[in-house]
Design a protein around this motif. Structure first.
Motif, mmCIF file in Angstrom:
data_model
loop_
_atom_site.group_PDB
_atom_site.id
_atom_site.type_symbol
_atom_site.label_atom_id
_atom_site.label_comp_id
_atom_site.label_asym_id
_atom_site.label_seq_id
_atom_site.Cartn_x
_atom_site.Cartn_y
_atom_site.Cartn_z
ATOM 1 N N ILE A 402 0.831 -1.203 0.000
ATOM 2 C CA ILE A 402 0.000 0.000 0.000
ATOM 3 C C ILE A 402 0.867 1.256 0.000
ATOM 4 O O ILE A 402 0.606 2.225 -0.725
ATOM 5 C CB ILE A 402 -0.951 -0.029 1.210
ATOM 6 C CG1 ILE A 402 -2.077 -1.035 0.954
ATOM 7 C CG2 ILE A 402 -1.519 1.353 1.510
ATOM 8 C CD1 ILE A 402 -3.034 -1.228 2.113
ATOM 9 N N THR A 403 1.923 1.264 0.794
ATOM 10 C CA THR A 403 2.819 2.418 0.842
ATOM 11 C C THR A 403 3.472 2.657 -0.511
ATOM 12 O O THR A 403 3.585 3.811 -0.976
ATOM 13 C CB THR A 403 3.901 2.206 1.919
ATOM 14 O OG1 THR A 403 3.260 2.046 3.194
ATOM 15 C CG2 THR A 403 4.850 3.398 1.971
ATOM 16 N N ALA A 404 3.890 1.581 -1.186
ATOM 17 C CA ALA A 404 4.517 1.721 -2.504
ATOM 18 C C ALA A 404 3.535 2.296 -3.514
ATOM 19 O O ALA A 404 3.894 3.133 -4.348
ATOM 20 C CB ALA A 404 5.031 0.359 -2.980
ATOM 21 N N ALA A 405 2.274 1.857 -3.436
ATOM 22 C CA ALA A 405 1.257 2.379 -4.356
ATOM 23 C C ALA A 405 1.006 3.860 -4.097
ATOM 24 O O ALA A 405 0.901 4.668 -5.036
ATOM 25 C CB ALA A 405 -0.039 1.580 -4.200
ATOM 26 N N ILE A 406 0.921 4.246 -2.821
ATOM 27 C CA ILE A 406 0.689 5.656 -2.480
ATOM 28 C C ILE A 406 1.862 6.523 -2.939
ATOM 29 O O ILE A 406 1.670 7.594 -3.541
ATOM 30 C CB ILE A 406 0.471 5.811 -0.961
ATOM 31 C CG1 ILE A 406 -0.853 5.138 -0.548
ATOM 32 C CG2 ILE A 406 0.472 7.277 -0.558
ATOM 33 C CD1 ILE A 406 -1.043 5.050 0.952
ATOM 34 N N ASP A 407 3.079 6.067 -2.680
ATOM 35 C CA ASP A 407 4.263 6.834 -3.082
ATOM 36 C C ASP A 407 4.326 7.011 -4.597
ATOM 37 O O ASP A 407 4.604 8.110 -5.105
ATOM 38 C CB ASP A 407 5.525 6.136 -2.593
ATOM 39 C CG ASP A 407 5.688 6.213 -1.077
ATOM 40 O OD1 ASP A 407 6.506 5.423 -0.539
ATOM 41 O OD2 ASP A 407 4.995 7.052 -0.430
ATOM 42 N N ALA A 408 4.051 5.914 -5.358
ATOM 43 C CA ALA A 408 4.106 5.988 -6.815
ATOM 44 C C ALA A 408 3.010 6.916 -7.344
ATOM 45 O O ALA A 408 3.232 7.700 -8.263
ATOM 46 C CB ALA A 408 3.958 4.594 -7.421
ATOM 47 N N HIS A 409 1.822 6.809 -6.748
ATOM 48 C CA HIS A 409 0.703 7.642 -7.211
ATOM 49 C C HIS A 409 0.963 9.117 -6.905
ATOM 50 O O HIS A 409 0.704 9.999 -7.741
ATOM 51 C CB HIS A 409 -0.580 7.186 -6.529
ATOM 52 C CG HIS A 409 -1.809 7.918 -6.995
ATOM 53 N ND1 HIS A 409 -2.319 7.765 -8.257
ATOM 54 C CD2 HIS A 409 -2.613 8.806 -6.350
ATOM 55 C CE1 HIS A 409 -3.391 8.517 -8.383
ATOM 56 N NE2 HIS A 409 -3.599 9.167 -7.249
ATOM 57 N N THR A 410 1.512 9.388 -5.730
ATOM 58 C CA THR A 410 1.824 10.766 -5.348
ATOM 59 C C THR A 410 2.882 11.356 -6.256
ATOM 60 O O THR A 410 2.801 12.506 -6.697
ATOM 61 C CB THR A 410 2.300 10.810 -3.887
ATOM 62 O OG1 THR A 410 1.282 10.270 -3.040
ATOM 63 C CG2 THR A 410 2.605 12.240 -3.455
ATOM 64 N N ALA A 411 3.910 10.548 -6.553
ATOM 65 C CA ALA A 411 4.986 11.009 -7.449
ATOM 66 C C ALA A 411 4.435 11.320 -8.829
ATOM 67 O O ALA A 411 4.822 12.311 -9.483
ATOM 68 C CB ALA A 411 6.081 9.948 -7.540
#
Length: 415
Positions: A402-411
């Motif tokens: 979930i953290t990886a998805a949030i970071d990628a989406h935010t970037a």
């Protein structure tokens, strides 16, 4: 209305069923007015007169008209077209639809007829090859008064008239009967294969079933049509396939209309070519126009679930797992109306959390972010909630994904 012996009859569509209906009535002395797009359609039908110029002409000359066409579009044209039956409707006219169409089409045509003061019955028929021998069952839907009015004419071509209920009930019963028919064919194909693999001559299987159930002609029809090598002649398979596909599509649509799951119908439909021993037209088990549409729906739903372009990773590949992922999981499960995509995503996220695969969880969470179904805070809350049920070790993978998805989406948003 005229006396029952004076009721005038009409038939539009002189194929196997309509032509047989016309022959049966003529034999009983009730010679029908007829129409067909083929001017010579009645040439070899005993006692049946030359076709009239249009359905409208049949309506003028008839009190009860049987419409025996192939599909919904033809039914609409014959009933409501410029020279259709309704264009020349007169008081007391009754239209009896013999074509197998979807339930909404039955109600659509019934409504059109009612607006013109015309009575309407839906009437499934079986077996079609007995139409010219007064040998079919008429499976009726409609109000009792209309059935009573049309009954003298129906009795002239049907060996049995079964009134199943209100408008649509006849078609629903016929569609359900089709499911039994084609479902039993698939069962026979598999049973014969088992017997053959065990070294048993399928003729012995037929002998056993015939003795136990001498009237089981429908159940054994496919087996009897097979050649000495145990396969169905291609000419027969190709003749049956379009009818089988149409009838099963109608069954699926009926299930959708009534909110009834019909998984066996899908199994029978997708395996129709196997059942009929027809060679695959491509490596896909759902080859053909309908299969292509199903495949495209699956790809589109995959993009809807996981973001535009996601399906490109699998489009063009064909193996049993990939085909079923696209054609079944996404085209038929994710596409159902019973749950929203967000609901299904949360369910899938919960299952993924139990296996502790962070990369899979990242894909699922990313789709929710792209579609705006879930916020980063909601996903973080989901990770904590799932930890209480899956255990902290597996929850670490959930949190990581979930953290990886949030970071990628935010970037991506700030790129």
């Amino acid at each position: 209305m005229t006396d029952s012996q004076e009721l005038r009859a009409g038939v539009v569509g002189l194929g196997m069923i309509g032509g047989g209906v016309a022959v049966s009535m003529a034999r009983r002395g009730r010679v029908p007015a007829v129409h067909d797009v083929r001017p010579d359609a009645s040439a070899e039908l005993a006692g049946v007169p030359d076709p009239l110029a249009s359905p409208a002409e049949v309506a003028k000359a008839s009190d009860v008209v049987m419409v025996a066409v192939v599909d919904a579009e033809q039914a609409r044209a014959v009933i409501a077209g410029d020279e259709g039956l309704l264009s020349a409707a007169h008081p007391g006219l009754t239209i009896v639809l013999l074509a197998t169409v979807a339930l909404p089409v039955v109600h659509e045509l019934g409504t059109l007829c009612a607006r013109h003061g015309v009575a309407f019955l839906d009437c499934g028929v079986t077996p079609g090859d007995k139409a010219a021998e007064n040998g079919m069952v008429a499976i009726l839907g409609g109000d009792q008064a209309t059935v009573d009015t049309a009954l003298p004419v129906l009795d002239d071509w049907a060996k049995k008239v079964v009134h199943c209920g209100p408008l649509g009930a006849g078609m629903a019963t016929k569609i359900a009967r089709n499911v039994v028919t084609y479902g039993s064919w698939r069962t026979v194909a598999e049973a014969a294969g088992l017997a053959r693999a065990a070294g048993v001559d399928p003729a012995r299987l037929a002998e056993v079933i015939d003795t136990a159930d001498p009237e089981g002609h429908t159940l054994l029809q496919l087996l009897r049509m097979q050649g000495p090598d145990g396969t169905l002649p291609e000419a027969i398979g190709r003749k049956v396939e379009p009818l089988m596909s149409k009838d099963l599509a109608a069954a699926r649509e009926l299930g959708d209309t009534l909110g009834v799951a019909t998984p066996l119908v899908e199994v029978i439909r997708t395996r129709a070519r196997d059942t009929l021993d027809l060679a695959d037209e491509s490596s896909s088990p759902t080859a053909g126009p309908e299969g292509d549409a199903l495949h495209q729906r699956g790809l589109q739903m995959m993009d809807q679930v996981y973001g535009p372009g996601f399906s490109k990773a699998v489009d063009g590949f064909s193996d049993p797992f990939t085909d079923q992922t696209i054609d079944y999981l996404f085209a038929q499960v994710w596409s159902r109306e019973g749950l929203s995509v967000r609901d299904r995503r949360l369910l899938t996220l919960g299952v993924a959390a139990t296996v502790g695969q962070s990369q899979l969880i990242q894909i699922i969470a990313n789709g929710g972010l792209i579609n705006g179904e879930l916020t980063p805070d909601e996903l973080r809350e989901a990770a904590l909630h799932l930890a209480a049920y899956t255990g902290w070790c597996k929850a670490t993978a959930t949190h990581t994904g979930i953290t990886a998805a949030i970071d990628a989406h935010t970037a991506q948003e700030h790129a």
